[in-house]
Scaffold this motif. Structure first.
Motif, PDB file in Angstrom:
ATOM      1  N   SER A   1      41.026  -1.067  16.683  1.00  0.00           N
ATOM      2  CA  SER A   1      41.934  -0.590  15.631  1.00  0.00           C
ATOM      3  C   SER A   1      41.207   0.309  14.633  1.00  0.00           C
ATOM      4  CB  SER A   1      42.566  -1.779  14.906  1.00  0.00           C
ATOM      5  OG  SER A   1      43.405  -2.511  15.765  1.00  0.00           O
ATOM      6  N   LEU A   2      40.000  -0.084  14.238  1.00  0.00           N
ATOM      7  CA  LEU A   2      39.225   0.731  13.305  1.00  0.00           C
ATOM      8  C   LEU A   2      38.838   2.069  13.939  1.00  0.00           C
ATOM      9  CD1 LEU A   2      36.882  -1.981  11.730  1.00  0.00           C
ATOM     10  CD2 LEU A   2      38.830  -0.850  10.638  1.00  0.00           C
ATOM     11  N   ALA A   3      38.456   2.025  15.209  1.00  0.00           N
ATOM     12  CA  ALA A   3      38.076   3.259  15.907  1.00  0.00           C
ATOM     13  C   ALA A   3      39.269   4.206  16.013  1.00  0.00           C
ATOM     14  CB  ALA A   3      37.526   2.926  17.297  1.00  0.00           C
ATOM     15  N   GLU A   4      40.447   3.670  16.313  1.00  0.00           N
ATOM     16  CA  GLU A   4      41.654   4.501  16.421  1.00  0.00           C
ATOM     17  C   GLU A   4      42.018   5.105  15.069  1.00  0.00           C
ATOM     18  OE1 GLU A   4      44.521   1.821  18.014  1.00  0.00           O
ATOM     19  OE2 GLU A   4      43.603   1.787  20.019  1.00  0.00           O
ATOM     20  N   MET A   5      41.889   4.323  14.018  1.00  0.00           N
ATOM     21  CA  MET A   5      42.194   4.811  12.677  1.00  0.00           C
ATOM     22  C   MET A   5      41.254   5.961  12.320  1.00  0.00           C
ATOM     23  SD  MET A   5      42.383   2.622   9.111  1.00  0.00           S
ATOM     24  CE  MET A   5      43.716   1.543   9.625  1.00  0.00           C
ATOM     25  N   LYS A   6      39.974   5.799  12.613  1.00  0.00           N
ATOM     26  CA  LYS A   6      38.991   6.842  12.309  1.00  0.00           C
ATOM     27  C   LYS A   6      39.238   8.097  13.138  1.00  0.00           C
ATOM     28  CE  LYS A   6      34.056   7.742  11.801  1.00  0.00           C
ATOM     29  NZ  LYS A   6      34.124   9.067  12.422  1.00  0.00           N
ATOM     30  N   SER A   7      39.521   7.920  14.432  1.00  0.00           N
ATOM     31  CA  SER A   7      39.731   9.084  15.297  1.00  0.00           C
ATOM     32  C   SER A   7      40.984   9.857  14.913  1.00  0.00           C
ATOM     33  CB  SER A   7      39.820   8.635  16.760  1.00  0.00           C
ATOM     34  OG  SER A   7      40.966   7.827  16.969  1.00  0.00           O
ATOM     35  N   ALA A   8      41.930   9.191  14.229  1.00  0.00           N
ATOM     36  CA  ALA A   8      43.144   9.870  13.768  1.00  0.00           C
ATOM     37  C   ALA A   8      42.878  10.738  12.546  1.00  0.00           C
ATOM     38  CB  ALA A   8      44.228   8.850  13.454  1.00  0.00           C
ATOM     39  N   GLY A   9      41.686  10.589  11.942  1.00  0.00           N
ATOM     40  CA  GLY A   9      41.335  11.411  10.782  1.00  0.00           C
ATOM     41  C   GLY A   9      41.250  10.659   9.476  1.00  0.00           C
ATOM     42  N   VAL A  10      41.510   9.352   9.503  1.00  0.00           N
ATOM     43  CA  VAL A  10      41.427   8.543   8.286  1.00  0.00           C
ATOM     44  C   VAL A  10      39.957   8.355   7.892  1.00  0.00           C
ATOM     45  CG1 VAL A  10      41.910   6.280   7.267  1.00  0.00           C
ATOM     46  CG2 VAL A  10      43.568   7.332   8.829  1.00  0.00           C
ATOM     47  N   THR A  11      39.673   8.429   6.597  1.00  0.00           N
ATOM     48  CA  THR A  11      38.339   8.082   6.100  1.00  0.00           C
ATOM     49  C   THR A  11      38.281   6.569   5.971  1.00  0.00           C
ATOM     50  OG1 THR A  11      38.126  10.164   4.881  1.00  0.00           O
ATOM     51  CG2 THR A  11      36.689   8.350   4.212  1.00  0.00           C
ATOM     52  N   VAL A  12      37.522   5.932   6.849  1.00  0.00           N
ATOM     53  CA  VAL A  12      37.437   4.472   6.881  1.00  0.00           C
ATOM     54  C   VAL A  12      36.085   4.033   6.302  1.00  0.00           C
ATOM     55  CG1 VAL A  12      37.555   2.400   8.321  1.00  0.00           C
ATOM     56  CG2 VAL A  12      38.883   4.430   8.941  1.00  0.00           C
ATOM     57  N   ILE A  13      36.115   3.123   5.358  1.00  0.00           N
ATOM     58  CA  ILE A  13      34.889   2.630   4.721  1.00  0.00           C
ATOM     59  C   ILE A  13      34.939   1.100   4.714  1.00  0.00           C
ATOM     60  CG2 ILE A  13      33.536   2.562   2.589  1.00  0.00           C
ATOM     61  CD1 ILE A  13      34.802   5.287   1.877  1.00  0.00           C
ATOM     62  N   SER A  14      33.895   0.479   5.199  1.00  0.00           N
ATOM     63  CA  SER A  14      33.784  -0.976   5.184  1.00  0.00           C
ATOM     64  C   SER A  14      32.851  -1.404   4.057  1.00  0.00           C
ATOM     65  CB  SER A  14      33.240  -1.487   6.530  1.00  0.00           C
ATOM     66  OG  SER A  14      32.981  -2.875   6.467  1.00  0.00           O
ATOM     67  N   LEU A  15      33.404  -2.105   3.070  1.00  0.00           N
ATOM     68  CA  LEU A  15      32.605  -2.645   1.962  1.00  0.00           C
ATOM     69  C   LEU A  15      32.386  -4.133   2.215  1.00  0.00           C
ATOM     70  CD1 LEU A  15      34.053  -1.005  -1.273  1.00  0.00           C
ATOM     71  CD2 LEU A  15      31.862  -0.585  -0.188  1.00  0.00           C
ATOM     72  N   LEU A  16      31.153  -4.505   2.481  1.00  0.00           N
ATOM     73  CA  LEU A  16      30.828  -5.903   2.747  1.00  0.00           C
ATOM     74  C   LEU A  16      30.941  -6.739   1.482  1.00  0.00           C
ATOM     75  CD1 LEU A  16      27.696  -5.183   4.930  1.00  0.00           C
ATOM     76  CD2 LEU A  16      29.989  -5.740   5.737  1.00  0.00           C
ATOM     77  N   ALA A  17      30.712  -6.120   0.353  1.00  0.00           N
ATOM     78  CA  ALA A  17      30.834  -6.816  -0.927  1.00  0.00           C
ATOM     79  C   ALA A  17      30.794  -5.796  -2.046  1.00  0.00           C
ATOM     80  CB  ALA A  17      29.703  -7.832  -1.107  1.00  0.00           C
ATOM     81  N   ILE A  18      31.466  -6.135  -3.159  1.00  0.00           N
ATOM     82  CA  ILE A  18      31.298  -5.402  -4.411  1.00  0.00           C
ATOM     83  C   ILE A  18      30.715  -6.420  -5.373  1.00  0.00           C
ATOM     84  CG2 ILE A  18      32.405  -3.992  -6.177  1.00  0.00           C
ATOM     85  CD1 ILE A  18      34.820  -3.735  -4.297  1.00  0.00           C
ATOM     86  N   ALA A  19      29.457  -6.284  -5.699  1.00  0.00           N
ATOM     87  CA  ALA A  19      28.802  -7.319  -6.494  1.00  0.00           C
ATOM     88  C   ALA A  19      27.725  -6.719  -7.383  1.00  0.00           C
ATOM     89  CB  ALA A  19      28.195  -8.378  -5.578  1.00  0.00           C
ATOM     90  N   ASP A  20      27.499  -7.379  -8.533  1.00  0.00           N
ATOM     91  CA  ASP A  20      26.479  -6.926  -9.480  1.00  0.00           C
ATOM     92  C   ASP A  20      25.064  -7.117  -8.958  1.00  0.00           C
ATOM     93  OD1 ASP A  20      27.507  -5.715 -11.793  1.00  0.00           O
ATOM     94  OD2 ASP A  20      28.355  -7.613 -12.424  1.00  0.00           O
ATOM     95  N   GLY A  21      24.835  -8.114  -8.165  1.00  0.00           N
ATOM     96  CA  GLY A  21      23.476  -8.373  -7.679  1.00  0.00           C
ATOM     97  C   GLY A  21      23.496  -9.400  -6.574  1.00  0.00           C
TER      98      GLY A  21
END
Length: 392
Positions: free
Chosen positions: A327-347
């Motif tokens: 699903s992620l590969a198909e989304m990217k190949s369609a032209g979507v900018t796909v970004i996976s954020l493992l975490a948003i954290a201060d430290g």
């Protein structure tokens, strides 16, 4: 004198049990202030602490009257002491340890105490995990405490996120409307070189060039989709993602869609007017079916080349792992900018499925943790369509 201070500091760290050892090393007695620090720390870090905090999980069971812990006035006085004696960052650590080590749920749920608790992201994460257990009389106080932390994050971010979106929505056309955030510096400098003043060693431009804001029609707007994992390990990221979502939703230059998932998918877009209300829409602690949420989000992609899809997750997929990658590969190949954020954290190092992260990165999808301060920069880079590192 410096050696005495160093010995006193280690004495405070190691506790009263080390007193005799430090005296043999030549350490003097603790000062009055250091003695107060020692007493405050002993309350939670020593077995049978002087204020009786270390009494196990029943501490603070004031509703039934059977709790064996300290009274609210004792805790309130202790909170006042640590706020006076220690730096704010240390206060946050001590408060968090009081909850973890001593079962001091009173810090989280007693309305008369919350006003004295230093705003802390870690404690908010615990409140969100336990929000369904908060007594009715404490709910307003808990929401107000969460709002304080949310407002602090918002102050740090809002101008940066707004600037990032304004600067990134359209970098191709120039506008006569002045906007400091939209100055085209390369063009302004290049065309102003002829007006270089050697004496002042400065370029004096005859004209400043600005990038045109994107047209306000829906077809030309960027769509930003935030697909947010609400498993228990993502509590801090959920907090940051909620604030970011509400800032983005307030901007007319982009369309924002906010989705939460565990084994079910919940669309929270309608809650984006208030970040605290949005946070209360999350149900932290469930399982994880990432692919299901990705499939759900696909329906909101109208113009793939102007869509940015943030998957905010530890990638611990409990569903179809191969299906998720497809699903992620198909989304990217369609032209979507796909970004996976493992975490948003201060430290700290985030927990995530390293094997899955490697496979996602192998698809050419950036896959990394992000400190809060870097998010506006990341957002602007993504909107401009510039390359991002695949791992960080």
């Amino acid at each position: 004198m410096e050696n005495e201070k160093r010995l006193a500091r280690w004495r405070l760290i190691l506790g009263a049990e080390s007193e005799e050892c430090f005296q043999r090393m030549g350490a003097g007695s603790l000062s009055e202030e250091e003695a107060l620090m020692d007493q405050a720390l002993a309350a939670i870090y020593n077995e049978g602490g002087s204020l009786g905090f270390r009494n196990g999980p029943n501490v603070g069971n004031t509703a039934s009257g059977s709790g064996r812990g300290p009274s609210n006035p004792v805790i309130s006085r202790w909170l006042g002491d640590i706020r006076t004696l220690f730096d704010p960052e240390l206060v946050k650590i001590i408060q968090s340890d009081a909850v973890e080590r001593c079962g001091l749920t009173q810090l989280l749920f007693e309305p008369e105490l919350l006003a004295d608790v230093e705003p802390d992201i870690g404690l908010v994460s615990k409140m969100l995990l336990l929000k369904d257990q908060v007594p009715q009389r404490s709910r307003d106080g808990v929401r107000e405490y969460i709002r304080k932390v949310v407002e602090e994050i918002n102050k740090r971010w809002e101008s940066g996120v707004r600037r990032a979106v304004t600067a990134g929505v359209n970098r191709r056309k120039h506008s006569v409307l002045p906007s400091a955030a939209a100055i085209d510096f390369p063009t302004t400098i290049r065309r102003g070189l002829k007006n270089y003043d050697p004496e002042r060693q400065k370029i004096v431009p005859e004209k400043f060039y600005f990038f045109e804001r994107a047209a306000r029609t829906a077809a030309n707007k960027h769509t930003i989709i935030l697909d947010i994992d609400q498993s228990g390990s993502m509590a801090e990221s959920v907090l940051y993602a909620s604030v970011l979502s509400c800032i983005l939703a307030s901007l007319s230059a982009v369309k924002t869609r906010v989705v939460a998932f565990d084994t079910k998918v919940t669309d929270l877009t309608e809650r984006c007017e208030d970040p605290v209300d949005l946070l209360y829409g999350f149900q932290l602690g469930g399982g994880t079916d990432i692919r299901q949420s990705v499939v759900y989000c696909e329906q909101w992609i109208e113009n793939p080349k102007k869509t940015i899809f943030f998957l905010i997750s530890d990638l611990a997929e409990g569903g179809n792992r191969a299906g998720l990658l497809r699903s992620l590969a198909e989304m990217k190949s369609a032209g979507v900018t796909v970004i996976s954020l493992l975490a948003i954290a201060d430290g700290g190092k985030p927990y995530y499925d390293a094997q899955m992260a490697e496979k996602v990165a192998a698809l050419g999808i950036p896959c990394f943790a992000c400190s809060p301060e870097r998010l506006p920069e990341l957002l602007e880079t993504a909107i401009k369509g510039q390359a991002l590192p695949k791992r960080q």
